[in-house]
Scaffold this motif. Structure first.
Motif, PDB file in Angstrom:
ATOM      1  N   GLY A 273     126.430  22.601  73.229  1.00  8.89           N
ATOM      2  CA  GLY A 273     125.580  23.784  73.192  1.00  8.89           C
ATOM      3  C   GLY A 273     124.948  24.060  71.834  1.00  8.89           C
ATOM      4  O   GLY A 273     124.365  25.113  71.629  1.00  8.89           O
ATOM      5  N   SER A 274     125.032  23.135  70.893  1.00  6.82           N
ATOM      6  CA  SER A 274     124.500  23.401  69.549  1.00  6.82           C
ATOM      7  C   SER A 274     123.221  22.609  69.302  1.00  6.82           C
ATOM      8  O   SER A 274     122.916  21.653  70.005  1.00  6.82           O
ATOM      9  CB  SER A 274     125.534  23.066  68.481  1.00  6.82           C
ATOM     10  N   PHE A 275     122.486  23.041  68.274  1.00  5.02           N
ATOM     11  CA  PHE A 275     121.278  22.329  67.869  1.00  5.02           C
ATOM     12  C   PHE A 275     121.004  22.620  66.410  1.00  5.02           C
ATOM     13  O   PHE A 275     121.470  23.613  65.864  1.00  5.02           O
ATOM     14  CB  PHE A 275     120.068  22.720  68.730  1.00  5.02           C
ATOM     15  N   SER A 276     120.261  21.724  65.773  1.00  9.33           N
ATOM     16  CA  SER A 276     119.831  21.915  64.390  1.00  9.33           C
ATOM     17  C   SER A 276     118.474  21.250  64.213  1.00  9.33           C
ATOM     18  O   SER A 276     118.306  20.091  64.598  1.00  9.33           O
ATOM     19  CB  SER A 276     120.832  21.299  63.413  1.00  9.33           C
ATOM     20  N   SER A 277     117.547  21.964  63.621  1.00 12.65           N
ATOM     21  CA  SER A 277     116.221  21.405  63.372  1.00 12.65           C
ATOM     22  C   SER A 277     116.186  20.615  62.057  1.00 12.65           C
ATOM     23  O   SER A 277     115.216  19.932  61.780  1.00 12.65           O
ATOM     24  CB  SER A 277     115.170  22.513  63.341  1.00 12.65           C
ATOM     25  N   ASN A 278     117.269  20.716  61.262  1.00 16.79           N
ATOM     26  CA  ASN A 278     117.334  19.956  60.011  1.00 16.79           C
ATOM     27  C   ASN A 278     118.804  19.727  59.649  1.00 16.79           C
ATOM     28  O   ASN A 278     119.452  20.605  59.083  1.00 16.79           O
ATOM     29  CB  ASN A 278     116.618  20.688  58.881  1.00 16.79           C
ATOM     30  N   SER A 279     119.305  18.554  59.963  1.00 12.91           N
ATOM     31  CA  SER A 279     120.707  18.235  59.686  1.00 12.91           C
ATOM     32  C   SER A 279     120.845  17.254  58.522  1.00 12.91           C
ATOM     33  O   SER A 279     121.895  16.655  58.331  1.00 12.91           O
ATOM     34  CB  SER A 279     121.366  17.669  60.948  1.00 12.91           C
ATOM     35  N   THR A 280     119.796  17.115  57.724  1.00  7.50           N
ATOM     36  CA  THR A 280     119.781  16.112  56.650  1.00  7.50           C
ATOM     37  C   THR A 280     120.722  16.430  55.494  1.00  7.50           C
ATOM     38  O   THR A 280     121.044  15.536  54.715  1.00  7.50           O
ATOM     39  CB  THR A 280     118.357  15.912  56.102  1.00  7.50           C
ATOM     40  N   SER A 281     121.183  17.665  55.371  1.00  8.26           N
ATOM     41  CA  SER A 281     122.087  17.994  54.263  1.00  8.26           C
ATOM     42  C   SER A 281     123.512  17.492  54.524  1.00  8.26           C
ATOM     43  O   SER A 281     124.323  17.445  53.610  1.00  8.26           O
ATOM     44  CB  SER A 281     122.095  19.501  54.005  1.00  8.26           C
ATOM     45  N   ASN A 282     123.818  17.106  55.757  1.00 17.38           N
ATOM     46  CA  ASN A 282     125.139  16.570  56.081  1.00 17.38           C
ATOM     47  C   ASN A 282     125.113  15.053  55.880  1.00 17.38           C
ATOM     48  O   ASN A 282     124.451  14.332  56.622  1.00 17.38           O
ATOM     49  CB  ASN A 282     125.509  16.923  57.524  1.00 17.38           C
TER      50      ASN A 282
ATOM     51  N   LEU B 175     119.039  13.037  69.927  1.00 15.02           N
ATOM     52  CA  LEU B 175     119.082  12.816  68.483  1.00 15.02           C
ATOM     53  C   LEU B 175     117.700  12.401  68.016  1.00 15.02           C
ATOM     54  O   LEU B 175     117.045  11.582  68.664  1.00 15.02           O
ATOM     55  CB  LEU B 175     120.101  11.726  68.148  1.00 15.02           C
ATOM     56  N   TYR B 176     117.276  12.947  66.867  1.00 15.17           N
ATOM     57  CA  TYR B 176     115.928  12.733  66.350  1.00 15.17           C
ATOM     58  C   TYR B 176     115.993  12.121  64.959  1.00 15.17           C
ATOM     59  O   TYR B 176     116.839  12.497  64.150  1.00 15.17           O
ATOM     60  CB  TYR B 176     115.173  14.062  66.275  1.00 15.17           C
ATOM     61  N   ARG B 177     115.061  11.210  64.667  1.00 14.42           N
ATOM     62  CA  ARG B 177     114.976  10.593  63.338  1.00 14.42           C
ATOM     63  C   ARG B 177     114.252  11.488  62.339  1.00 14.42           C
ATOM     64  O   ARG B 177     114.248  11.197  61.146  1.00 14.42           O
ATOM     65  CB  ARG B 177     114.259   9.247  63.413  1.00 14.42           C
ATOM     66  N   SER B 178     113.620  12.551  62.806  1.00 15.02           N
ATOM     67  CA  SER B 178     112.874  13.459  61.934  1.00 15.02           C
ATOM     68  C   SER B 178     113.380  14.883  62.130  1.00 15.02           C
ATOM     69  O   SER B 178     113.967  15.210  63.159  1.00 15.02           O
ATOM     70  CB  SER B 178     111.372  13.416  62.261  1.00 15.02           C
ATOM     71  N   THR B 179     113.133  15.719  61.144  1.00  8.34           N
ATOM     72  CA  THR B 179     113.478  17.134  61.267  1.00  8.34           C
ATOM     73  C   THR B 179     112.550  17.806  62.283  1.00  8.34           C
ATOM     74  O   THR B 179     111.567  17.213  62.728  1.00  8.34           O
ATOM     75  CB  THR B 179     113.368  17.849  59.910  1.00  8.34           C
TER      76      THR B 179
ATOM     77  N   TRP C 183     118.146   3.693  57.578  1.00  2.47           N
ATOM     78  CA  TRP C 183     117.066   4.497  58.158  1.00  2.47           C
ATOM     79  C   TRP C 183     117.316   5.976  57.914  1.00  2.47           C
ATOM     80  O   TRP C 183     118.215   6.346  57.159  1.00  2.47           O
ATOM     81  CB  TRP C 183     116.937   4.195  59.648  1.00  2.47           C
ATOM     82  N   ASN C 184     116.544   6.820  58.550  1.00  2.28           N
ATOM     83  CA  ASN C 184     116.623   8.261  58.310  1.00  2.28           C
ATOM     84  C   ASN C 184     117.948   8.891  58.705  1.00  2.28           C
ATOM     85  O   ASN C 184     118.335   9.897  58.173  1.00  2.28           O
ATOM     86  CB  ASN C 184     115.518   8.999  59.076  1.00  2.28           C
ATOM     87  N   GLY C 185     118.623   8.351  59.684  1.00  3.54           N
ATOM     88  CA  GLY C 185     119.815   9.004  60.205  1.00  3.54           C
ATOM     89  C   GLY C 185     119.420  10.062  61.219  1.00  3.54           C
ATOM     90  O   GLY C 185     118.280  10.128  61.675  1.00  3.54           O
ATOM     91  N   ILE C 186     120.381  10.888  61.587  1.00  4.37           N
ATOM     92  CA  ILE C 186     120.138  11.975  62.537  1.00  4.37           C
ATOM     93  C   ILE C 186     119.603  13.156  61.738  1.00  4.37           C
ATOM     94  O   ILE C 186     120.347  13.827  61.039  1.00  4.37           O
ATOM     95  CB  ILE C 186     121.437  12.360  63.268  1.00  4.37           C
ATOM     96  N   SER C 187     118.307  13.390  61.832  1.00  2.66           N
ATOM     97  CA  SER C 187     117.675  14.452  61.039  1.00  2.66           C
ATOM     98  C   SER C 187     117.594  15.778  61.784  1.00  2.66           C
ATOM     99  O   SER C 187     117.407  16.821  61.175  1.00  2.66           O
ATOM    100  CB  SER C 187     116.277  14.016  60.606  1.00  2.66           C
ATOM    101  N   SER C 188     117.687  15.741  63.102  1.00  9.00           N
ATOM    102  CA  SER C 188     117.815  16.942  63.929  1.00  9.00           C
ATOM    103  C   SER C 188     118.442  16.533  65.247  1.00  9.00           C
ATOM    104  O   SER C 188     118.463  15.346  65.595  1.00  9.00           O
ATOM    105  CB  SER C 188     116.467  17.653  64.129  1.00  9.00           C
ATOM    106  N   TYR C 189     119.023  17.500  65.945  1.00  8.96           N
ATOM    107  CA  TYR C 189     119.737  17.182  67.174  1.00  8.96           C
ATOM    108  C   TYR C 189     119.792  18.383  68.111  1.00  8.96           C
ATOM    109  O   TYR C 189     119.616  19.531  67.686  1.00  8.96           O
ATOM    110  CB  TYR C 189     121.164  16.707  66.878  1.00  8.96           C
ATOM    111  N   VAL C 190     120.040  18.092  69.388  1.00 11.26           N
ATOM    112  CA  VAL C 190     120.307  19.111  70.408  1.00 11.26           C
ATOM    113  C   VAL C 190     121.420  18.552  71.286  1.00 11.26           C
ATOM    114  O   VAL C 190     121.327  17.427  71.767  1.00 11.26           O
ATOM    115  CB  VAL C 190     119.060  19.393  71.287  1.00 11.26           C
ATOM    116  N   ASN C 191     122.482  19.321  71.478  1.00  9.88           N
ATOM    117  CA  ASN C 191     123.554  18.900  72.375  1.00  9.88           C
ATOM    118  C   ASN C 191     123.644  19.876  73.539  1.00  9.88           C
ATOM    119  O   ASN C 191     124.277  20.920  73.442  1.00  9.88           O
ATOM    120  CB  ASN C 191     124.900  18.802  71.656  1.00  9.88           C
ATOM    121  N   ASN C 192     123.015  19.523  74.639  1.00 12.53           N
ATOM    122  CA  ASN C 192     123.081  20.333  75.861  1.00 12.53           C
ATOM    123  C   ASN C 192     124.143  19.811  76.828  1.00 12.53           C
ATOM    124  O   ASN C 192     124.199  20.249  77.970  1.00 12.53           O
ATOM    125  CB  ASN C 192     121.716  20.334  76.567  1.00 12.53           C
ATOM    126  N   LEU C 193     124.967  18.865  76.370  1.00  7.78           N
ATOM    127  CA  LEU C 193     126.042  18.347  77.210  1.00  7.78           C
ATOM    128  C   LEU C 193     127.173  19.375  77.296  1.00  7.78           C
ATOM    129  O   LEU C 193     127.319  20.220  76.402  1.00  7.78           O
ATOM    130  CB  LEU C 193     126.603  17.046  76.622  1.00  7.78           C
TER     131      LEU C 193
END
Length: 136
Positions: free
Chosen positions: A111-120, A41-45, A72-82
């Motif tokens: 298996g998902s990822f998003s480089s910008n999840s700030t709209s959620n 989980l990332y604090r930035s896009t 704070w920023n929240g989860i701004s981008s993420y990768v789930n390789n679990l």
């Protein structure tokens, strides 16, 4: 040497060279620098400022510890390789007696990822993230 023999020799040489390159080529970089079998989980896009990473598949974490919720920023981008989904939860202050105090506010599929999840909205306002079947 005949022309067809020369062409065949060149083709074989080129094929061996390409095969050699394929064997020695480095593996592709992981998305966002998140390794296999990890949730990141990332604090930035754009996968910048990794704030949280885990390989655990049945546990919960309070996102405030990592600066990944309001204010704070929240989860701004993420990768789930679990190999499991990750689920977000928020506290429900007015839950009736006997009802869970935590509401499922969405999740991150395996298996998902998003480089910008700030709209959620919930990626910035949830309290916990849990992997697998764990709940807060």
């Amino acid at each position: 040497m005949k022309l067809t023999s020369k062409l065949a020799a060149v083709a074989v040489s080129a094929g061996l060279a390409v095969a050699g390159l394929m064997v020695t080529a480095p593996p592709a970089a992981a998305v966002g620098g998140c390794d296999a079998n990890q949730l990141c989980l990332y604090r930035s896009t754009e996968f910048r400022t990794m704030a949280f990473e885990t390989t655990k598949t049945n546990e919960c974490w309070w996102l405030g510890t990592y600066g990944l919720t309001d204010p704070w920023n929240g989860i701004s981008s993420y990768v789930n390789n679990l190999p499991v989904n990750a689920t977000l939860y928020t506290n429900v202050n007015d839950a009736p007696v006997g009802q869970p105090l935590w509401a499922n506010t969405g999740g991150i599929p395996r298996g998902s990822f998003s480089s910008n999840s700030t709209s959620n909205y919930w990626f910035g306002h949830s309290d916990y993230i849990c992997t697998g079947s764990a709940t807060p």
